[in-house]
Design a protein around this motif. Structure first.
Motif, mmCIF file in Angstrom:
data_model
loop_
_atom_site.group_PDB
_atom_site.id
_atom_site.type_symbol
_atom_site.label_atom_id
_atom_site.label_comp_id
_atom_site.label_asym_id
_atom_site.label_seq_id
_atom_site.Cartn_x
_atom_site.Cartn_y
_atom_site.Cartn_z
ATOM 1 N N LYS A 1 0.855 -1.178 0.000
ATOM 2 C CA LYS A 1 0.000 0.000 0.000
ATOM 3 C C LYS A 1 0.897 1.235 0.000
ATOM 4 N N ILE A 2 0.604 2.150 -0.876
ATOM 5 C CA ILE A 2 1.365 3.391 -0.943
ATOM 6 C C ILE A 2 0.622 4.438 -0.132
ATOM 7 N N ILE A 3 1.337 5.042 0.788
ATOM 8 C CA ILE A 3 0.757 6.107 1.617
ATOM 9 C C ILE A 3 1.357 7.415 1.134
ATOM 10 N N ARG A 4 0.495 8.372 0.803
ATOM 11 C CA ARG A 4 0.955 9.647 0.276
ATOM 12 C C ARG A 4 0.714 10.746 1.302
ATOM 13 N N PHE A 5 1.630 11.698 1.309
ATOM 14 C CA PHE A 5 1.597 12.796 2.263
ATOM 15 C C PHE A 5 1.742 14.124 1.539
ATOM 16 N N SER A 6 1.281 15.182 2.192
ATOM 17 C CA SER A 6 1.485 16.536 1.688
ATOM 18 C C SER A 6 2.949 16.899 1.890
ATOM 19 N N ASP A 7 3.585 17.432 0.848
ATOM 20 C CA ASP A 7 4.967 17.900 0.968
ATOM 21 C C ASP A 7 5.043 19.156 1.837
ATOM 22 N N LEU A 8 3.942 19.874 1.959
ATOM 23 C CA LEU A 8 3.947 21.119 2.724
ATOM 24 C C LEU A 8 3.810 20.885 4.222
ATOM 25 N N THR A 9 2.894 20.006 4.621
ATOM 26 C CA THR A 9 2.608 19.834 6.045
ATOM 27 C C THR A 9 2.912 18.444 6.575
ATOM 28 N N GLY A 10 3.125 17.494 5.681
ATOM 29 C CA GLY A 10 3.366 16.123 6.110
ATOM 30 C C GLY A 10 2.096 15.382 6.482
ATOM 31 N N LYS A 11 0.936 16.010 6.282
ATOM 32 C CA LYS A 11 -0.333 15.357 6.617
ATOM 33 C C LYS A 11 -0.627 14.252 5.614
ATOM 34 N N HIS A 12 -1.222 13.170 6.110
ATOM 35 C CA HIS A 12 -1.567 11.994 5.311
ATOM 36 C C HIS A 12 -2.715 12.324 4.364
ATOM 37 N N ALA A 13 -2.601 11.849 3.115
ATOM 38 C CA ALA A 13 -3.673 12.028 2.137
ATOM 39 C C ALA A 13 -4.539 10.779 2.166
ATOM 40 N N GLU A 14 -5.768 10.910 2.609
ATOM 41 C CA GLU A 14 -6.688 9.775 2.670
ATOM 42 C C GLU A 14 -7.001 9.243 1.280
ATOM 43 N N ARG B 1 8.056 26.939 -10.416
ATOM 44 C CA ARG B 1 8.898 27.339 -11.549
ATOM 45 C C ARG B 1 9.978 28.341 -11.141
ATOM 46 N N GLN B 2 9.659 29.208 -10.192
ATOM 47 C CA GLN B 2 10.637 30.199 -9.746
ATOM 48 C C GLN B 2 10.531 30.341 -8.241
ATOM 49 N N HIS B 3 11.674 30.347 -7.574
ATOM 50 C CA HIS B 3 11.754 30.554 -6.134
ATOM 51 C C HIS B 3 13.205 30.885 -5.827
ATOM 52 N N PRO B 4 13.462 31.776 -4.879
ATOM 53 C CA PRO B 4 14.854 32.130 -4.571
ATOM 54 C C PRO B 4 15.725 30.920 -4.189
ATOM 55 N N ASP B 5 15.143 29.877 -3.606
ATOM 56 C CA ASP B 5 15.921 28.707 -3.201
ATOM 57 C C ASP B 5 15.965 27.620 -4.261
ATOM 58 N N LEU B 6 15.334 27.835 -5.401
ATOM 59 C CA LEU B 6 15.293 26.843 -6.470
ATOM 60 C C LEU B 6 16.558 26.974 -7.317
ATOM 61 N N GLU B 7 17.328 25.882 -7.401
ATOM 62 C CA GLU B 7 18.629 25.969 -8.053
ATOM 63 C C GLU B 7 18.669 25.372 -9.452
ATOM 64 N N ASP B 8 17.996 24.241 -9.680
ATOM 65 C CA ASP B 8 18.170 23.521 -10.943
ATOM 66 C C ASP B 8 16.882 23.391 -11.738
ATOM 67 N N GLY B 9 16.144 24.457 -11.892
ATOM 68 C CA GLY B 9 14.924 24.414 -12.687
ATOM 69 C C GLY B 9 13.708 24.030 -11.872
ATOM 70 N N PRO B 10 12.552 23.908 -12.548
ATOM 71 C CA PRO B 10 11.281 23.651 -11.868
ATOM 72 C C PRO B 10 11.285 22.323 -11.105
ATOM 73 N N VAL B 11 10.508 22.289 -10.014
ATOM 74 C CA VAL B 11 10.316 21.070 -9.233
ATOM 75 C C VAL B 11 8.827 20.858 -9.014
ATOM 76 N N GLU B 12 8.471 19.650 -8.616
ATOM 77 C CA GLU B 12 7.079 19.286 -8.403
ATOM 78 C C GLU B 12 6.899 18.836 -6.953
ATOM 79 N N ILE B 13 5.878 19.368 -6.296
ATOM 80 C CA ILE B 13 5.501 18.936 -4.950
ATOM 81 C C ILE B 13 4.000 18.693 -4.936
ATOM 82 N N GLU B 14 3.508 18.090 -3.859
ATOM 83 C CA GLU B 14 2.079 17.848 -3.722
ATOM 84 C C GLU B 14 1.606 18.387 -2.381
#
Length: 185
Positions: free
Chosen positions: A4-17, A28-41
């Motif tokens: 079973k895959i359990i998924r969590f929010s990258d922002l708060t760590g809360k479990h996604a039911e 796409r842009q952030h002062p701490d972003l170094e190597d191009g766009p990233v994906e979070i949930e």
């Protein structure tokens, strides 16, 4: 034995039911972003204040006569609107000359002939398209899924998800999904 895959929010760590509760966010842009766009949930409920926090921004290009490339400037809409003194900015924009849009997927070769994209190449394999997925593209995706997903994410394109039944069927990834213990949604 199942997994079973359990998924969590990258922002708060809360479990996604439910996977349907997760929102994919491409940064796409952030002062701490170094190597191009990233994906979070994040959980959809965590983003309810987003519209209230959002700024009205304007992105402009300054084309100086002595520069080879335009300068891009991002500023708040109110600050930009104050630049218009002869008429309100809404009127200035409404009566302004239209700029022709260039869409990368519709780029044309010299002479106006549209180039065909070869989805059976590592450069384009896995990109969403309306045409038939060839056996050559399927084979590339099967053999290089992680590399292709890295490229797609860097380009801000949806990645190929082994939990997505449509993606698995389109690219013939049933065995790979099973080997990685992914449950289809």
């Amino acid at each position: 034995m199942g997994q079973k895959i359990i998924r969590f929010s990258d922002l708060t760590g809360k479990h996604a039911e439910d996977d349907g509760d997760l929102v994919r966010i491409v940064v796409r842009q952030h002062p701490d972003l170094e190597d191009g766009p990233v994906e979070i949930e994040a959980l959809a409920g965590e983003l309810t204040e987003l519209q209230e926090l959002a700024l009205d921004l304007v992105t402009i290009e300054l084309h100086h006569p002595d520069a080879d490339e335009p300068e891009t400037v991002v500023l708040e809409a109110d600050a930009f609107d104050r630049l218009a003194s002869a008429a309100p900015m809404a009127e200035v924009l409404r009566t302004a000359k239209r700029v022709a849009r260039t869409v990368p997927s519709q780029a044309t070769a010299p002479g106006g002939v549209r180039e065909r994209v070869n989805y059976a190449s590592l450069e384009h394999a896995g990109k969403p398209h309306k045409g038939r997925t060839t056996d050559a593209e399927k084979q590339l995706v099967q053999q290089h899924l992680d590399e292709i997903n890295e490229r797609l994410a860097a380009e801000g394109i949806r990645t190929i998800d082994l939990a997505n039944a449509e993606h698995v069927a389109r690219y013939g990834l049933e065995t790979l999904a099973q080997d990685r213990g992914t449950t289809l949604a």
